[in-house]
Design an enzyme around this catalytic site. Structure first.
Site, PDB file in Angstrom:
ATOM      1  CG  HIS A 126     -48.383  -2.412  26.060  1.00 54.71           C
ATOM      2  ND1 HIS A 126     -49.188  -3.291  26.759  1.00 54.71           N
ATOM      3  CD2 HIS A 126     -47.319  -3.139  25.628  1.00 54.71           C
ATOM      4  CE1 HIS A 126     -48.632  -4.498  26.745  1.00 54.71           C
ATOM      5  NE2 HIS A 126     -47.504  -4.436  26.068  1.00 54.71           N
ATOM      6  N   GLY A 142     -55.038  -8.067  19.696  1.00 55.90           N
ATOM      7  CA  GLY A 142     -53.930  -8.349  20.596  1.00 55.90           C
ATOM      8  C   GLY A 142     -52.890  -9.177  19.873  1.00 55.90           C
ATOM      9  CD  GLU A 144     -53.314 -22.431   3.763  1.00 54.76           C
ATOM     10  OE1 GLU A 144     -53.125 -23.343   2.927  1.00 54.76           O
ATOM     11  OE2 GLU A 144     -52.467 -21.522   3.990  1.00 54.76           O
ATOM     12  CG  LEU A 149     -49.003  -7.393  17.564  1.00 55.34           C
ATOM     13  CD1 LEU A 149     -47.539  -6.983  17.666  1.00 55.34           C
ATOM     14  CD2 LEU A 149     -49.905  -6.181  17.707  1.00 55.34           C
ATOM     15  CG  HIS A 209     -43.530  -1.384  23.562  1.00 54.31           C
ATOM     16  ND1 HIS A 209     -44.020  -1.165  22.302  1.00 54.31           N
ATOM     17  CD2 HIS A 209     -43.988  -2.605  23.937  1.00 54.31           C
ATOM     18  CE1 HIS A 209     -44.744  -2.211  21.933  1.00 54.31           C
ATOM     19  NE2 HIS A 209     -44.739  -3.103  22.906  1.00 54.31           N
ATOM     20  CG  HIS A 233     -50.560 -32.823   2.090  1.00 51.07           C
ATOM     21  ND1 HIS A 233     -49.233 -32.486   2.078  1.00 51.07           N
ATOM     22  CD2 HIS A 233     -51.181 -31.963   1.233  1.00 51.07           C
ATOM     23  CE1 HIS A 233     -49.044 -31.477   1.242  1.00 51.07           C
ATOM     24  NE2 HIS A 233     -50.206 -31.136   0.736  1.00 51.07           N
TER      25      HIS A 233
END
Length: 677
Positions: free
Chosen positions: A31, A119, A423, A121, A265, A485
């Site tokens: 990239h 990596g 979380e 993102l 890119h 749950h």
């Protein structure tokens, strides 16, 4: 090289561009757009602000640099090579090749100077929040009015993709709330992603978003003006808030035909475009050649050695004035356990064993944490808004809070973080705290919500961070909350992550062993704990010692004259069920060995002699666990049986659910008979 027409800063930036083009072209993969577009930002930060020592990448008080948009890894590799780290040109020539120190995305532990693996993102940004939190807490804990030994910044490069990912919201909202003022993020606002112009799918007002988080935001900075970037970084350092610097850039800057387009890119520029780019930026050195004067401009060894030497002098004075604190700081930065650790482990297990209480393993976990916290001041707990349910607070725990002082850069010290309902952000921040050093972090939530944390758990395993993930409410045993749950596939799926150590203890003693093993391990651990009370099992000393091997014989065959024998392998709450099946099976002439396997991941690492001793060949086997069955056939074989659940749960009391889904002694007996026949 025709240097007279170019400034020193442009020469430094173009060195990054040249190395980026050459390495990616040689690899035929990579990239180039981001490194070429952020080259001037990198010059401003690395030459004028970043406090680091290439000779010692692990210096405790170095600034941390995180490349969250890790696809642009050649930017970081170029910076490390040019500034003097042990990353020779041959490694840049081997970019993205097998066993090189320049993998496709930066990986901590492989390349000197890389602080975290990036990596996926947004996670680098969340890791950086954890690093900045660790720095702030260590400063609050160890710094004295007349002596600062913790005083560094965390800098992050991010792109549009990092800010589109939801984890950026979770982490940055927390950072703003806590006022992590030594966190400075430089945003590569180039408006281009793989699919093209981001305005069609990313029209957020990013500066307003971060202002709403409580950040200091510096807008519309020319990302190709080194002096302006330098000035705004200096301004950011004066803020009592975390700072986002929005840098307007051109992706692939310097490439005459591809700059500003998605074409640059994620693909090599090609030989023709590289030749034209070299001409456009005035770079006439050969491929993979950096002129000596450019190396001289970039070399950071001298300033790095000087900075570390000055810190060491200050620390030497600190050690004289505060010897106890200095020794503790050094121990923790080195990730060494206290000298009394062995006695502490013994005391924890003996105490838990003597209580012989039938309690939930989440409650047993809390009892263990109480003792651990008294011995391990580096223990930094936390919860995703579930402290009262996961029982991960303790009597002497102190919540981390912002100081709320307008002129202060410090947060109030604490050893328990309220992460909020975040979380993923929590788990990624735990990794950053662990990578920073000085604290042993754990965070907690319900097991079902490990799904939200999933990629951070994977990254912890890839990086081998010393992160502890506490997951409670581990099965249909949580009852009335219902299938949304109730965990079914989660324990097995966690076991599939390479290098993740997973513990599902059957009672308080196994819980104590699981915790101590997690503390001792240099890698991530997941502790899977029950909501409901579980029976206590008395054990011999040898059995208690064997728990640490992941699987052991809890009850053995007592009658050699039994016509038939069966192995029952179980974990967690189902161990009690297996034990309850012993007597009725004996009445049928079937001798039963019960193997408790609190950690299959640990058991699988044992030598063949131990595994065969615990699970002898030629004996019928049945596994029992309130979760998906597929995992267990590796132990019982296709001819064995598994009492499990391959559907979602229901909303009802736990006792009703266990019976409904076949977790009964009668069903175990029927399964055993089926296997024996």
């Amino acid at each position: 090289m025709t240097t007279q027409l170019f400034t020193q800063t442009s020469m430094m930036a173009n060195a990054i561009r040249a190395l980026t083009m050459d390495a990616i072209q040689q690899a035929n993969s990579g990239h180039p757009g981001m490194p070429m577009g952020m080259a001037e930002i990198a010059v401003a930060l690395w030459q004028r602000h970043l406090r680091h020592n290439p000779v010692n990448p692990h210096w405790a008080d170095r600034d941390r640099f995180v490349l969250s948009n890790g696809h642009g890894s050649m930017l970081l590799y170029a910076l490390l090579h040019l500034s003097g780290y042990d990353l020779p040109m041959n490694e840049l020539k081997r970019f993205r090749q097998l066993h090189s120190r320049t993998p496709g995305h930066p990986e901590v532990g492989i390349t000197p100077g890389v602080e975290t693996t990036t990596g996926p993102l947004g996670q680098g940004l969340a890791n950086a929040v954890g690093m900045a939190l660790a720095e702030a807490l260590l400063a609050a804990e160890f710094n004295q009015p007349d002596a600062k030994i913790v005083d560094h910044y965390t800098y992050v490069f991010v792109g549009d993709g990092c800010l589109m990912e939801g984890v950026s919201h979770e982490a940055c909202s927390l950072a703003g709330t806590l006022g992590l003022s030594k966190l400075i993020v430089l945003y590569d606002d180039n408006g281009i992603s793989i699919d093209g112009d981001v305005r069609h799918w990313f029209a957020d007002d990013t500066p307003k978003r971060f202002e709403a988080y409580g950040w200091n935001v510096i807008r519309a900075v020319d990302g190709h003006d080194v002096d302006k970037i330098d000035i705004v970084i200096r301004t950011a350092k004066q803020s009592n808030k975390p700072t986002l610097i929005c840098c307007r850039t051109i992706i692939g800057r310097g490439a005459p035909n591809k700059a500003g387009s998605p074409d640059v890119h994620g693909s090599p520029l090609g030989a023709t475009e590289i030749a034209e780019t070299r001409l456009a930026i005035g770079w006439d050195a050969e491929s993979f050649v950096i002129p000596p004067d450019v190396y001289t401009l970039w070399n950071a060894k001298k300033t790095g050695i000087k900075a570390e030497r000055e810190w060491k002098r200050n620390f030497a004075v600190y050690r004289i004035k505060y010897p106890k604190q200095a020794a503790e700081f050094e121990r923790r930065i080195a990730s060494h356990l206290p000298t009394n650790w062995t006695n502490t482990v013994r005391r924890i297990i003996v105490d838990i064993n003597e209580r012989a209480a039938a309690i939930s393993t989440r409650k047993a976990s809390q009892q263990v944490i109480e003792v651990l916290a008294a011995t391990l001041p580096e223990l930094l707990g936390g919860s995703a808004d579930l402290s009262d349910s996961t029982l991960t607070y303790w009597k002497t725990s102190k919540a981390v809070r912002s100081s709320h002082e307008s002129d202060s850069k410090l947060i109030e010290w604490g050893n328990h973080v309220n992460y909020g309902v975040r979380e993923f952000g929590m788990s990624a921040a735990l990794n950053g705290i662990a990578l920073h050093g000085g604290y042993l972090p754990f965070g907690s939530t319900f097991l079902i919500f490990s799904d939200y944390s999933r990629n951070a758990l994977r990254m912890a395993s890839l990086m081998k961070t010393r992160s502890i993930f506490v997951f409670t409410h581990d099965s249909i045993g949580l009852g009335e909350d219902g299938p949304t749950h109730q965990s079914i596939e989660h324990v097995s799926s966690l076991r599939l992550i390479p290098n993740m150590e997973v513990w599902r203890p059957a009672d308080s003693v196994e819980t104590a062993v699981a915790w101590t093993q997690a503390v001792e391990r240099h890698g991530p651990s997941s502790l899977i704990l029950s909501r409901q009370n579980l029976a206590f099992f008395s054990r011999t000393d040898a059995q208690i010692e064997a728990i640490a091997r992941g699987g052991y014989v809890l009850h053995d065959w007592n009658d050699d004259i039994m016509a038939q024998k069966v192995l029952l392998i179980s974990t967690g709450s189902e161990v009690e069920l297996a034990m309850n099946a012993i007597e009725p099976l004996a009445l049928m002439g079937i001798g039963t060995r019960v193997v408790s396997m609190p950690s299959a991941t640990v058991f699988d690492r044992q030598d063949a002699e131990w595994r065969d001793r615990v699970l002898p060949r030629g004996v019928a086997r049945v596994a029992i666990e309130a979760g998906v069955t597929a995992f267990w056939y590796k132990y019982v074989g296709i001819e064995g049986g598994v009492v499990g659940i391959n559907t979602f749960g229901e909303s009802a009391p736990a006792s009703v659910l266990f019976e409904n889904f076949g977790f009964t002694v009668d069903n175990i007996i029927n399964t055993v008979k089926s296997v024996l026949n």
